[in-house]
Each structure stands twice: as structure tokens, then as C-alpha cells.
Design a protein around this motif. Structure first.
Motif, mmCIF file in Angstrom:
data_model
loop_
_atom_site.group_PDB
_atom_site.id
_atom_site.type_symbol
_atom_site.label_atom_id
_atom_site.label_comp_id
_atom_site.label_asym_id
_atom_site.label_seq_id
_atom_site.Cartn_x
_atom_site.Cartn_y
_atom_site.Cartn_z
ATOM 1 N N ALA A 93 48.551 34.464 41.063
ATOM 2 C CA ALA A 93 48.790 35.490 42.076
ATOM 3 C C ALA A 93 48.099 36.804 41.730
ATOM 4 C CB ALA A 93 50.290 35.714 42.243
ATOM 5 N N GLU B 20 45.231 37.351 40.816
ATOM 6 C CA GLU B 20 43.839 37.393 41.257
ATOM 7 C C GLU B 20 43.705 37.579 42.770
ATOM 8 O OE1 GLU B 20 41.386 34.277 39.796
ATOM 9 O OE2 GLU B 20 42.271 34.302 37.779
ATOM 10 N N ARG B 21 44.833 37.664 43.463
ATOM 11 C CA ARG B 21 44.779 37.865 44.908
ATOM 12 C C ARG B 21 44.268 39.272 45.211
ATOM 13 N NH1 ARG B 21 46.849 35.308 49.079
ATOM 14 N NH2 ARG B 21 48.030 33.909 47.724
ATOM 15 N N GLU C 5 43.858 42.854 46.751
ATOM 16 C CA GLU C 5 44.819 43.752 47.382
ATOM 17 C C GLU C 5 44.357 44.094 48.795
ATOM 18 O OE1 GLU C 5 45.707 47.191 45.136
ATOM 19 O OE2 GLU C 5 46.284 46.108 43.317
ATOM 20 N N LYS C 6 45.325 44.159 49.715
ATOM 21 C CA LYS C 6 45.008 44.513 51.089
ATOM 22 C C LYS C 6 44.900 46.024 51.211
ATOM 23 C CE LYS C 6 46.731 42.323 54.535
ATOM 24 N NZ LYS C 6 47.638 41.796 55.562
ATOM 25 N N SER D 149 50.804 42.718 50.751
ATOM 26 C CA SER D 149 50.692 41.457 51.473
ATOM 27 C C SER D 149 51.951 40.637 51.271
ATOM 28 C CB SER D 149 49.490 40.670 50.948
ATOM 29 O OG SER D 149 49.514 39.336 51.394
ATOM 30 N N ARG E 28 51.983 37.644 50.761
ATOM 31 C CA ARG E 28 51.677 36.613 49.782
ATOM 32 C C ARG E 28 51.362 37.178 48.402
ATOM 33 N NH1 ARG E 28 48.914 31.231 51.694
ATOM 34 N NH2 ARG E 28 50.365 30.636 50.067
ATOM 35 N N ASP F 93 52.515 35.032 45.697
ATOM 36 C CA ASP F 93 52.188 33.608 45.806
ATOM 37 C C ASP F 93 50.894 33.303 45.065
ATOM 38 O OD1 ASP F 93 54.364 33.362 47.439
ATOM 39 O OD2 ASP F 93 53.216 33.304 49.310
ATOM 40 N N LEU G 16 47.181 32.038 44.585
ATOM 41 C CA LEU G 16 46.069 32.141 45.519
ATOM 42 C C LEU G 16 45.433 30.767 45.720
ATOM 43 C CD1 LEU G 16 43.960 33.743 47.164
ATOM 44 C CD2 LEU G 16 42.750 34.162 45.000
ATOM 45 N N LYS H 68 42.455 29.115 47.076
ATOM 46 C CA LYS H 68 41.093 29.462 47.482
ATOM 47 C C LYS H 68 40.365 28.212 47.952
ATOM 48 C CE LYS H 68 36.826 31.518 45.665
ATOM 49 N NZ LYS H 68 36.168 32.095 44.461
ATOM 50 N N ARG I 16 54.175 27.476 50.516
ATOM 51 C CA ARG I 16 53.747 28.546 49.619
ATOM 52 C C ARG I 16 54.132 28.236 48.180
ATOM 53 N NH1 ARG I 16 57.422 32.217 51.952
ATOM 54 N NH2 ARG I 16 57.081 33.468 50.086
ATOM 55 N N SER J 260 51.760 25.885 46.621
ATOM 56 C CA SER J 260 50.357 26.355 46.577
ATOM 57 C C SER J 260 49.454 25.671 47.600
ATOM 58 C CB SER J 260 49.776 26.167 45.167
ATOM 59 O OG SER J 260 50.549 26.857 44.213
#
Length: 334
Positions: free
Chosen positions: A111, A113-114, A116-117, A122, A124, A127, A129, A131, A272, A275
Motif C-alpha cells: 500500500a 507504493e500507492r 498519493e491523490k 484515497s 484505497r 489497500d 496496490l 497494478k 480489496r 488484492s
């Protein structure tokens, strides 16, 4: 070079210019068109043959371990399969749907490495990621049952029938659910999160008004329930609105049945936690990249056979198989 430019450029005129810039000499747009469409026809003929072989009944004595399709970039771990449609203009027929299936490898990352918005936290953020990468495609002017045959071929080509984890995120169209269940019954089918959320916003705007604070509060609470997997609470809230009235548009009146019928594919809390991806952005992007970028053009549209040839070639180009497809068709060109 000419064929690749013919598939990549927005028009054959632009492709001819790019060819001249790349290799020198001269080539008319008509010549480049004939070369590109001619090669596409060979690819189309070849994929019809492969589809027949892959979907033929099993022969007595045949080994179940024998692969019917040569694997290309097989996926060993987690995979996703998504299918959708986009419109192109077909000469003398009008706007027709091109059906496209996208197969992707799923790489699960921590998570942390998700990205940022920019507009805040977010949903998620905590959660893992999921990809999606290494996409491949099949697109054509097909009816659903014909799409099923080519979806199956592409799935075998990528080896997803042997993947330990396989998901299929789609927009809820019944024909997509049907053919995916037929070809890959082991796939965990998931309704695209954006479509589910959009359905709630459609109801809210119709019942409460476009800019209603009450409607915004109503839909945000429903979205929270949906995110947590509390589908029955969403269904109960929709029933309270008494939507089965003629004054509401069909999409609004059908909303309770939509959520009830897709209950199993809306277990977002479970998806979620396991994954799985919950968005169908890869196939929607594929419609734009593989189909619309090249196939939407001014004028009378494509002759059906030429459009189908272009779609066959585009499928191989955007799947990263252009060079191999070129070599495979050379015997036919000789």
C-alpha cells in the motif's frame, strides 16, 4: 515500416508522410492503405483459423494437457480479463460496436507504493496496490458469441486458464458476464467500482436534484456502504425511494434490480482484502488506444471487411506482437 505506420497514424495520409520521413522515397496514401489492409486481412484469416482450432470439440484420445494455442508472454501469477465495446462507423451500416477484450498481468504491491491523490486521501490508501501491466488485446466487429471465441483464444494464448488467481472486472453488461463465465468459470467476476458508484449518483440526481445537499449526503452514505460490502443496506435505501414509478427514467427505475442482480460482484470489501483490481480502466483505455485512435475518422466510415482487417492488425500491434505476426504471415504473402 509502411504497415506499422498505417496502423499507428490517425490516417493513411499521415502514415504516408511518416513513411517518407522515415525511409525516404515516396509512397501514396492509397498504396500504403492497400498494404496495411492487405496485411490485416491475412492476420484476420489467421486468427479465424486459430479460433476454430481452439474452440473445436475435444478429439478422442487427445491429451487434456495439450495446448490448443501457442502461448505468448504467458502469465504465471495473478491475471485480469476485462471486456467492453466501443462504436465505429461502418459504411452503409451506421455506427456499430467493436468488442474488445483486454488481458493483463496483475502485480500486487504494498500500500505504501500507492501514488498519493492530489485532491486528498484515497479510499484505497491502506489497500495493497493492484497494478495491471503487460496488456494484450483482441478486437473485432463481432457479435457476442463470436467475441467469446476470440476472448477464449487470447486467454489461452496468455495462459490465464492456469493462473492461480484470475479476476474479471467489467461494466455489468449481461453479455460480458455470460461469455466470461463460459470461457473462464474460475474467474472472480467484479463489477467496475466506477460504474456502481455512478449508478447511485444517477439515482440521487434524479430523485433529489442535481445540486441537492440532501442528495449528496444520501449518495455518500450509500457509497460508504457499498465500499464496506454492505450491499443489503444499499438495496434497502433504494427500496425506500419507491423508484418503481413511471415518472422516473428507466435507468433509475431499474437501479434496485441492478444492485440485487450484481450483489455477488459488488463484494468490494472482500475483493480489496484479496488484492483484486476493482476498476475496468484497462479495457476502457484499450477502447481508446486500440480502437478509437485509429478507427474513428471523418467521412463515410470503414467498409466492414477493411475495418475488420484493421482491427486484427491493431490487436497484434498493441499487444506487442507485431513483429511475430508479420513473420507468421510471410508464408501467406509469398
Amino acid at each position: 515500416v509502411a504497415t506499422r505506420q498505417g496502423l499507428m497514424a490517425k490516417s493513411f495520409d499521415l502514415a504516408a508522410e511518416a513513411y517518407v520521413d522515415a525511409v525516404g522515397g515516396s509512397m501514396s496514401s492509397d498504396s500504403l492503405r492497400r498494404i496495411t489492409e492487405g496485411w490485416g486481412r491475412m492476420v484476420e484469416e489467421q486468427r479465424q483459423v486459430v479460433a476454430e482450432q481452439a474452440n473445436a470439440p475435444a478429439q478422442k484420445g487427445a491429451s487434456p494437457q495439450e495446448r490448443r494455442v501457442v502461448e505468448v508472454r504467458p502469465i504465471a501469477g495473478q491475471a485480469n480479463l476485462s471486456t467492453d465495446g466501443g462504436m465505429v462507423l461502418v459504411r452503409d451500416e451506421g455506427w456499430k460496436e467493436v468488442k474488445l477484450t483486454t488481458i493483463s498481468e496483475v502485480e500486487v504491491r504494498p500500500a505504501e507504493e500507492r501514488p498519493e491523490k492530489e485532491d486528498g486521501a484515497s479510499r484505497r490508501a491502506e489497500d495493497p496496490l493492484a497494478k495491471l501491466k503487460e496488456h494484450s488485446y483482441q478486437a473485432g466487429l463481432w457479435q457476442a458469441d463470436t467475441m467469446a471465441r476470440h476472448q477464449y483464444v487470447e486467454g489461452l494464448r496468455r495462459g490465464i486458464d492456469r493462473c492461480p488467481r484470475l479476476s474479471s472486472v467489467n461494466d455489468g453488461a449481461p453479455w460480458i458476464e455470460r461469455i466470461t463465465s463460459l470461457n473462464f468459470p474460475e474467474a472472480v467476476q467484479i463489477l467496475d467500482w466506477r460504474h456502481a458508484k455512478g449508478k447511485l449518483w444517477t439515482v440521487s440526481k434524479a430523485v433529489f436534484g442535481e445540486q441537492s445537499p440532501e442528495g449528496k449526503g444520501w449518495v455518500e452514505e450509500r457509497i460508504n456502504h457499498l465500499w464496506a460490502g454492505e450491499i443489503t443496506k444499499v438495496e434497502a435505501a433504494l427500496e425506500e425511494l419507491d423508484l418503481d414509478q413511471k415518472r422516473w427514467p428507466d435507468e433509475v427505475r431499474q437501479a434496485p434490480g441492478y444492485f440485487e442482480g450484481n450483489r455477488k460482484r459488488m463484494r468490494y470489501d472482500e475483493f480489496r482484502a484479496e488484492s483484486y483490481p476493482i476498476g475496468s480502466g484497462t479495457v476502457e483505455s484499450g477502447i481508446n488506444t486500440v480502437v478509437h485512435h485509429r478507427m474513428k475518422r471523418p467521412g463515410r466510415g470503414w467498409e466492414r471487411s477493411k475495418g475488420q482487417a484493421m482491427l486484427a492488425g491493431l490487436s497484434e500491434l498493441h499487444s506487442g506482437r507485431f513483429e511475430q505476426a508479420w513473420k507468421d504471415t510471410l508464408p501467406s504473402a509469398a
